[in-house]
Design an enzyme around this catalytic site. Sequence first.
Site, PDB file in Angstrom:
ATOM      1  CG  HIS A   1     -48.608  50.547  -6.270  1.00 24.30           C
ATOM      2  ND1 HIS A   1     -47.853  51.693  -6.769  1.00 24.30           N
ATOM      3  CD2 HIS A   1     -49.092  51.232  -5.070  1.00 24.30           C
ATOM      4  CE1 HIS A   1     -47.976  52.743  -5.891  1.00 24.30           C
ATOM      5  NE2 HIS A   1     -49.058  52.149  -4.669  1.00 24.30           N
TER       6      HIS A   1
ATOM      7  CB  CYS B   1     -52.077  52.500  -2.856  1.00 25.76           C
ATOM      8  SG  CYS B   1     -50.670  53.078  -1.829  1.00 25.76           S
TER       9      CYS B   1
ATOM     10  CD  GLU C   1     -47.696  50.713 -10.545  1.00 19.33           C
ATOM     11  OE1 GLU C   1     -46.697  51.041 -10.166  1.00 19.33           O
ATOM     12  OE2 GLU C   1     -48.603  49.968  -9.952  1.00 19.33           O
TER      13      GLU C   1
ATOM     14  CB  SER D   1     -47.389  57.247  -3.090  1.00 21.62           C
ATOM     15  OG  SER D   1     -48.616  57.116  -3.877  1.00 21.62           O
TER      16      SER D   1
ATOM     17  N   GLY E   1     -51.779  57.313  -3.533  1.00 26.15           N
ATOM     18  CA  GLY E   1     -51.565  58.767  -3.268  1.00 26.15           C
ATOM     19  C   GLY E   1     -50.938  58.741  -1.928  1.00 26.15           C
TER      20      GLY E   1
END
Length: 450
Positions: free
Chosen positions: A399, A281, A401, A62, A254
Amino acid sequence: MSKIAEKLRVATAKPAGAPALLVLEDGAVFAGTSCGAPGEAFGEVCFNTSLEGYLEIVTDPSYAGQIVALTYPQVGNYGVNADDAQAEKPALRALVVRDMCPTPSSWRSQESLGDYLGREGVVAIEGVDTRALVRHIRDAGAQRAVVSTTDADAASLLEKVRKSPTLVGENQVVGVSCGGSYSYGVADLPASHDFALAAPADPRFKVVVYHCGVKRSILDGLVRSGCAVTLVPWDTPADEVLTLSPDGVFFSNGPGDPDAVDATSRAAAALLGRVPLFGICLGHQMMAKAAGAKIDKLKFGHHGGNHPVQNLLTGRVEVTAQNHGFCPRFQSLGALVPELSGGATEHVDDLREWGRRSIAPVVANERFGRIRLTHVNLDDGTAEGFAFLDVPAFSVQYHPEAAPGPTDAHYLFGAFARLMEGRGDYLDIDIATDRLSGWKFGSTTEEEVA
């Protein structure tokens, strides 16, 4: 100084790098020394406020097209381990730090960050007053910049940076997506993470991931939640995806300007209502664009692992990891539905007002029916999450994660699984208990975890 003292000084002193300059397009100049590859790199300068996870930041696709300044003062102290990388190659243009540690100390370290940057050809500068740089970006906004170890003339660099391309209007996804489809599963999970993470769930969902620059840890999160993943390029037509008979489709993170990534938003528009969708995102922006949302460029973006987001459905605040410079405008999705928005008929400019009213407002979208605002950024009041009420789809701007970052948003992987099961309560998950799900925290056997 004695010979012994001099020997100790030489052996322990940090070697001086070559002179380097960071020059912003508004004329601001920051001097330092090289701590990566030599050369000259142009891009949009931004800052990341994470306290750790520098390799995950450096390898996050990103950041394509950007020069990243890290606000934590010393970087590189625990070295680099390849299993923590989020992509095969760094996509950022350059790195800016206050102090680069040349002698890392960690049992997992394979090499120093400086050596890694040099090997990967990433230009980097240290010795910069990053606090002053961040304050300048916050005041003046994100802008073009250059880091150079080859040109010591600030005036020359300023002229060059003002001729360099802008991030707006460029499709950065092309350079970080995949060239063809491929699978990702349990065998691809990094073994060196097993000391901290429990065994993944058995695969029970077929998920297609639109690779717009997806982070490896996102794929790990999907696999660990029971997904057999197939990745496809960013411009794959929706009909090709449907031939794979997926249980769900995921639109990944991205880089760059979402308005330049038309093929992915067209695919999202074609898939909405035909298969369960989850976007994060850039994927959140793609799904919003598919519904006709306007996209705003943020003054300096959201980059870091400590951004507070309020879940309007529960009132809870999630501390989140974020990396984006653009954001969809909730108000542009349609008119409010008063009976589902606490009686309100007028949009508010600052979406934090909905949190103060304890309302998750709903709009009537011309194409996809009712869309609910589910999450709001508490720093600036921008939209952070949507749930489509008449088709099986949801998305968030951040995000889930935690690479790097907190685990508060881990529940979103479980929410996607619930959505694919057809559950209407897919977002009704207690983040206070879920944030610890799947972690061993130093246990050495499955019995100890249980």
